[in-house]
Write an enzyme that holds these catalytic residues in place. Structure first.
Site, PDB file in Angstrom:
ATOM      1  N   CYS A  14     -22.419  14.914  32.722  1.00  0.00           N
ATOM      2  CA  CYS A  14     -22.932  15.838  32.705  1.00  0.00           C
ATOM      3  C   CYS A  14     -24.454  16.024  32.827  1.00  0.00           C
ATOM      4  CB  CYS A  14     -22.824  15.591  30.462  1.00  0.00           C
ATOM      5  SG  CYS A  14     -21.467  14.730  30.283  1.00  0.00           S
ATOM      6  N   GLU A  32     -21.444  19.355  23.359  1.00  0.00           N
ATOM      7  CA  GLU A  32     -22.077  19.469  24.227  1.00  0.00           C
ATOM      8  C   GLU A  32     -20.984  19.824  25.788  1.00  0.00           C
ATOM      9  OE1 GLU A  32     -23.189  15.526  25.571  1.00  0.00           O
ATOM     10  OE2 GLU A  32     -23.199  16.267  28.031  1.00  0.00           O
TER      11      GLU A  32
END
Lengths: 527, 527
Positions: free
Chosen positions: A302, A265
């Site tokens: 994120c 990620e």
């Protein structure tokens, strides 16, 4: 409780023999003891060898044993008590409440995966029974189940020192899938990692599992991380971090004799899309809520809302004014590491100097080390469209508002966005037609589309997708949060005409595990 | 029916403007008319642009429309009648019965995917309903479905001119997933490709679908194939062919700005494992059956049994003798292309000269062009273990018997094998304990484990895995045959707090499609 600085090579504790590294107290900038010896190549090799040995045994344990193990890890983490919370606050600079909440999430994830393992649907069993009478040829008996990929390397993430670190989502889903884990601690929270690692190690012993089910390595440089990804016995990688770091791991994995999946990620700016009626009716309220989401955890998520695309109208000013007011009252916050803080400061300074970008709001002035100050910028759709660098993620509480003259422009800009974890639509009922026109584009560009909320606060459930097209993640076919994350570490195997005595229990004719199985294409619990 | 040599750019037919290429009549080695003009870069661009335009529309059609389209393709292929079969026999050199059977499989696959689409389980719907009362924070409403990746490039395979070519398994599963397809015809069967392409094109028109749902390109070199994989609008690739070809596509896909998945099926030698009791009781019968599987279709199957590992005993001779006798009576068979024949001959000649390899049997002598003669070799476990080149796939009816002194040696050799599509165990009840000891290794090394049969003859069903660890396929997490192949072209998207009016039907609160959905982790058909 003393923090032990040893590597955990299965059940063995060993001082790392390759250099040494210390975490920094985020609030003071001072090094924390103990110092952690980095793993040597031989120690890495030993951990991988143990993981390899453990793999075939661990994966065929009864589901109940695997589930109990996950629950034991959860309990052992809770049993660490305040020592863990305090150390984690010290190392991360995150507030105590957040860390307690994150511990709850970490424990909750482990328990959710225990339930998923017990249920067994993740085995994806499919059965096409033999049809000996079929013409012109008899049909064979085919039975399919998913098996684990093998040992998984997990890289702890800086921004979730518990929930995406040593016993976080990647580890929990890999262990749930039946894969041993070799974890590499993030240098920003070595003490936290060591404590959690001991909790996992103890759970392995408590449950009588093979030694190599779990190992924890510290790294005084980059070699051990690279070595892990390159080791032939490692069959998949879980990583959350920078795009540069993720791309480096992807490259290593692709260069192996046998390439392996890397679930990295990497970066996302999580567009927030503001529509006219919502803005007109509650622009200020949205602005205030946006500022809170932006500043949460010093913006170190994120899913932080790093981009706002607003269809232009006077109501956009109400949004910006409210956000600016809220941000102006927002105290600076300690960032995770001096390096992250420095990168944030320099990216913000660079953006502030951009000829087409205005600085429209700032958080309270900072004092003390590694204090991140929220910042809001604005630019035009034309400028945003022209300069791809304006899409670069700034890790921290910075965001950029782009005024779009109309819906078509907004859609064009979304088409030009790189892959994203989330997009948030702020709409009223009268905006639905406009929103609908954007959905096809968004579905191609993001992993989660949310309405009248913000991406921060990722619910750990069955229907969560925390993933998205490249480069938000390396593999947009997956999620790293929620029960579906287990699928990342599985592959299907089919058994043809195999006698019951040799079949795994999940596939036996009498359905001894009581699983829901797909028989001739239809789900059933029958045998 | 005249064979039209035009490219199909959506509904448009256009002569390819970049060079020209012809297929060869396999049996005579003579070029077949018509000549097919290769696509230019502009024509490739036009096909990709149409596919991109079609993607958002095609994927949101009602499931029933998508299913009817797949069935229409099947019907249109059947409606081509004998012209298709004759041309396909001419181009491939495969016998008429095989081609008719393969047409049945092709049509069957399309109909199976129609049923899969109608059922809708492939959408993988998951719902975690809102819990506004939850403490300390309310739970949001989360709804997940899988969406198609976008336009898919499909490369026709030489060895299945119908079932793995223009409207074969990759195309059927991609279209079923909701992805437009841009197919590249295999140069070995251009006429077959053109005929099938017209059947698909007509189905697009019959069903009133967007033009770009399907295109078919011919390539006079390698540029169009490479250009397809590199085109930003292509989001996944299906390929069956050589390892060299597959690796080249993987490299191109990884080098893109946005890397994409390549489902390349590349090479496999499909070990056959012979156990002592089975050999003692029916070694000769197994040998005869093995020879038939080896020689089937001139050995041109991905699942051809290219390796036999036998636990040594006098009964191994009975197996070899029977196989040799059967092979000696096996006529040479026309191979697919002169190139494939030449590669086969040279690989067989090289192996025959290997110092540690004996040639133990050969098929009947060949006459005429491109005649492949089955060949059986043998070697020792030691030699096999020492020389990795003995694992190289020989595409055609060649196989290598390795005598293993004991079970442990057999397991060692299996551990050293590269990833495989299949492994076949020949066992009697008294061999089960030995077989069991091998299963963990096999599960790590192969996609399908079969008992007392051979890998040739791949059943198209729900529980089939035609896939396997690298390098048998590029992505061992998938299958290219069977209904599970649809998963390759999907990714999950989650919708948070979205009003019903904006949700896709699959996720609406009233469950208007009547789907089986995972609600709070449990499967249900309720709303």
């Amino acid at each position: 409780m003393e923090i032990c600085s040893d590597l955990l090579i299965g059940q063995q504790t060993q001082a790392g023999s390759q250099g040494s590294t210390q975490s920094i107290e985020a609030a003071s900038g001072k090094p924390l003891s103990p110092a952690f010896g980095g793993a040597s190549a031989a120690q890495l090799d030993a951990a991988c060898a143990l993981a390899w040995q453990a793999a075939d045994v661990y994966r065929e344990l009864p589901l109940e044993s695997r589930a109990a193990f996950l629950e034991k890890i959860a309990q052992n983490i809770l049993d660490l008590g305040d020592v863990l919370v305090e150390r984690c606050v010290q190392e991360s600079g995150l507030p105590r409440g957040r860390i307690e909440g994150e511990r709850g999430r970490t424990v909750g994830q482990l328990r959710m995966f225990a339930a998923v393992v017990r249920q067994g649907d993740f085995l994806g069993v499919r059965i096409d029974p033999a049809q000996p009478e079929r013409q012109p040829l008899p049909r064979v008996d085919l039975r399919l189940r998913y098996v684990p990929l093998g040992p998984v390397a997990v890289f702890g993430a800086s921004n979730f020192p518990l929930a995406f670190s040593v016993a976080g989502g990647d580890t929990a889903s890999a262990l749930a899938a039946g894969c041993p884990v070799v974890a590499k601690a993030h240098p920003a929270h070595l003490g936290t990692s060591a404590l959690v690692g001991q909790a996992v190690r103890k759970a392995v012993a408590d449950c009588g599992l093979p030694d190599g089910t779990f190992s924890l390595l510290f790294d005084s440089g980059l070699e051990i991380g690279q070595g892990l990804v390159s080791d032939a016995r490692i069959k998949a990688v879980g990583f959350t971090g920078s795009r540069r770091g993720g791309l480096a791991l992807l490259k290593l994995a692709a260069a192996r004799h046998e390439p392996i999946p890397v679930y990295a990620e990497m970066s996302s700016i999580n567009p927030v899309l503001l529509f006219p009626h919502a803005l007109a009716n509650r622009g200020a309220a949205i602005g205030t809520a946006f500022a809170a989401s932006l500043a949460l955890g010093a913006g170190q998520f994120c899913t932080n809302p790093g981009l706002v695309l607003a269809i232009d109208s006077p109501a956009v000013d109400a949004f910006i004014d409210a956000a600016a007011t809220a941000l102006a009252a927002t105290p600076a916050a300690t960032m995770l590491t001096p390096g992250i803080h420095q990168a944030y400061e320099s990216a913000v300074a660079k953006l502030a100097q951009h000829a087409q970008v205005d600085t429209v709001a700032q958080g309270k002035e900072a004092s003390g080390p590694a204090q991140g100050r929220a910042t809001l910028f604005s630019t035009t759709a034309e400028a945003f469209s022209r300069d791809p660098a304006l899409q670069d993620e700034i890790f921290g509480a910075a965001s950029l508002v782009v005024r779009c003259p109309d819906l078509a422009t907004m859609r064009d800009l979304v088409e030009k966005l790189e892959g994203q974890l989330t997009a948030a639509l702020h709409i009223d009922e009268a905006d639905q037609a406009d929103a609908r026109a954007l959905l096809p584009t968004l579905e191609r560009r993001v992993g989660r589309i949310l309405v009248n909320g913000f991406g921060t606060g990722v619910e750990v459930g069955h229907a969560m997708v925390h993933g998205g097209p490249y480069p938000s993640t390396a593999d947009g076919r997956s999620t790293s949060v929620g029960s579906l994350a287990i699928d990342r570490f599985l592959r299907p195997v089919s058994y043809q005409d195999m006698p019951d005595a040799l079949l795994p229990d999940a596939l036996k004719r009498a359905n001894p595990l009581g699983l829901t199985r797909r028989v001739d294409g239809k789900l059933t619990t029958a045998d």
